[in-house]
Scaffold this active site. Structure first.
Site, mmCIF file in Angstrom:
data_model
loop_
_atom_site.group_PDB
_atom_site.id
_atom_site.type_symbol
_atom_site.label_atom_id
_atom_site.label_comp_id
_atom_site.label_asym_id
_atom_site.label_seq_id
_atom_site.Cartn_x
_atom_site.Cartn_y
_atom_site.Cartn_z
ATOM 1 N N LYS A 25 0.833 -1.204 0.000
ATOM 2 C CA LYS A 25 0.000 0.000 0.000
ATOM 3 C C LYS A 25 0.875 1.265 0.000
ATOM 4 O O LYS A 25 2.095 1.185 0.208
ATOM 5 C CB LYS A 25 -0.920 -0.050 1.230
ATOM 6 N N TYR A 57 -12.023 -2.974 -3.484
ATOM 7 C CA TYR A 57 -12.533 -3.054 -2.108
ATOM 8 C C TYR A 57 -14.064 -3.037 -2.067
ATOM 9 O O TYR A 57 -14.646 -2.687 -1.039
ATOM 10 C CB TYR A 57 -11.963 -1.911 -1.276
ATOM 11 N N ASN A 67 -1.950 -0.105 6.983
ATOM 12 C CA ASN A 67 -1.387 -1.384 7.444
ATOM 13 C C ASN A 67 -0.526 -2.065 6.381
ATOM 14 O O ASN A 67 -0.402 -3.285 6.348
ATOM 15 C CB ASN A 67 -2.495 -2.285 7.998
ATOM 16 N N HIS A 91 -1.856 -5.369 1.290
ATOM 17 C CA HIS A 91 -3.101 -6.118 1.098
ATOM 18 C C HIS A 91 -2.765 -7.533 0.643
ATOM 19 O O HIS A 91 -1.845 -7.729 -0.154
ATOM 20 C CB HIS A 91 -3.965 -5.455 0.012
ATOM 21 N N GLU A 108 -9.054 -10.636 -7.946
ATOM 22 C CA GLU A 108 -8.092 -9.534 -7.822
ATOM 23 C C GLU A 108 -6.953 -9.665 -8.838
ATOM 24 O O GLU A 108 -6.506 -8.666 -9.401
ATOM 25 C CB GLU A 108 -7.565 -9.479 -6.380
HETATM 26 P P1 RTP Z 1 -6.734 -5.963 3.139
HETATM 27 O O1 RTP Z 1 -8.048 -6.330 2.451
HETATM 28 O O2 RTP Z 1 -6.310 -4.547 2.875
HETATM 29 O O3 RTP Z 1 -5.674 -6.979 2.867
HETATM 30 O O4 RTP Z 1 -6.946 -6.033 4.730
HETATM 31 P P2 RTP Z 1 -7.657 -7.184 5.548
HETATM 32 O O5 RTP Z 1 -8.143 -8.269 4.628
HETATM 33 O O6 RTP Z 1 -6.740 -7.573 6.648
HETATM 34 O O7 RTP Z 1 -8.887 -6.404 6.181
HETATM 35 P P3 RTP Z 1 -10.330 -6.097 5.551
HETATM 36 O O8 RTP Z 1 -11.343 -6.484 6.543
HETATM 37 O O9 RTP Z 1 -10.436 -6.652 4.167
HETATM 38 O O10 RTP Z 1 -10.316 -4.513 5.482
HETATM 39 C C1 RTP Z 1 -9.744 -3.820 4.394
HETATM 40 C C2 RTP Z 1 -8.969 -2.627 4.912
HETATM 41 O O11 RTP Z 1 -9.877 -1.688 5.449
HETATM 42 C C3 RTP Z 1 -9.254 -0.994 6.511
HETATM 43 N N1 RTP Z 1 -10.064 -1.111 7.708
HETATM 44 N N2 RTP Z 1 -10.299 -0.127 8.506
HETATM 45 N N3 RTP Z 1 -12.132 -0.364 11.594
HETATM 46 C C4 RTP Z 1 -11.512 0.248 10.619
HETATM 47 O O12 RTP Z 1 -11.302 1.423 10.617
HETATM 48 C C5 RTP Z 1 -11.048 -0.585 9.511
HETATM 49 N N4 RTP Z 1 -11.295 -1.870 9.321
HETATM 50 C C6 RTP Z 1 -10.674 -2.206 8.167
HETATM 51 C C7 RTP Z 1 -7.904 -1.626 6.760
HETATM 52 O O13 RTP Z 1 -6.907 -0.795 6.207
HETATM 53 C C8 RTP Z 1 -7.995 -2.942 6.042
HETATM 54 O O14 RTP Z 1 -6.745 -3.382 5.582
HETATM 55 MG MG MG Z 2 -9.335 -7.868 2.950
#
Ligand code: RTP
Ligand code: MG
Length: 147
Positions: free
Chosen positions: A9, A49, A112, A115, A126
């Site tokens: 990212k 997303y 973070n 992705h 994707e």
């Molecule tokens: P990613 O898709 O980016 O790999 O991250 P992930 O699977 O670990 O998490 P996901 O649930 O898919 O969420 C996508 C991105 O949204 C942001 N996020 N913010 N509570 C919050 O403010 C929140 N929750 C999620 C994070 O940057 C996450 O990577």
């Molecule tokens: Mg995710």
């Protein structure tokens, strides 16, 4: 062989962590299939997303992921989807274990670093979204395979 989509990212790029992050997947024994340094359009980010479009953080997520260049990649290997999520660590860096990318370098859930696809369906979707079939490079590693 299984494939996944990984994307460093804008914070990972800005902090100079591209090399470190790629090294971790190479050291694990996975194989790089494709890579692209690019900046996402809003439309592409919203599609990528899309599963989160009703969530309160969606606007901030799209703003952030389009704010600067990202390094998009496809990696291949045994159980690479689940294994790479383990190397990446928990979504919230506060909860991510030391030794994971987010655990070692992350501070904020919205920034973070990387992705990773969360299922084989997400990985296929994707990979197709970010790469054409000509950009996916298939080759044999010529070093003897110990892992
Ligand atoms: P990613 O898709 O980016 O790999 O991250 P992930 O699977 O670990 O998490 P996901 O649930 O898919 O969420 C996508 C991105 O949204 C942001 N996020 N913010 N509570 C919050 O403010 C929140 N929750 C999620 C994070 O940057 C996450 O990577
Ligand atoms: Mg995710």
């Amino acid at each position: 062989m299984e494939r996944t989509y990984l994307m460093i990212k804008p914070d990972g790029v800005q902090r100079g962590l591209i090399g470190d992050i790629i090294s971790r997947f190479e050291a694990k024994g996975f194989t790089l299939v494709a890579g692209k340094f690019t900046q996402l359009s809003r439309e592409l980010a919203e599609t990528h997303y899309g599963e989160h479009k009703e969530r309160p953080f969606f606007g901030n997520l799209v703003d952030f992921i389009t704010s600067g260049p990202v390094f998009a990649m496809v990696w291949e290997g045994e159980n690479v989807i689940k294994s790479s999520r383990t190397l990446v660590g928990a979504t919230n860096p506060i909860e991510a274990a030391p030794g994971t990318i987010r655990g070692d370098y992350g501070v904020h859930v919205g920034m973070n670093l990387i992705h990773g696809s969360d299922s084989s369906e997400s990985a296929s979707r994707e990979i197709d979204l970010f790469f054409s079939s000509e950009e996916l490079v298939t080759y044999e590693k010529t070093l003897k395979q110990w892992i």
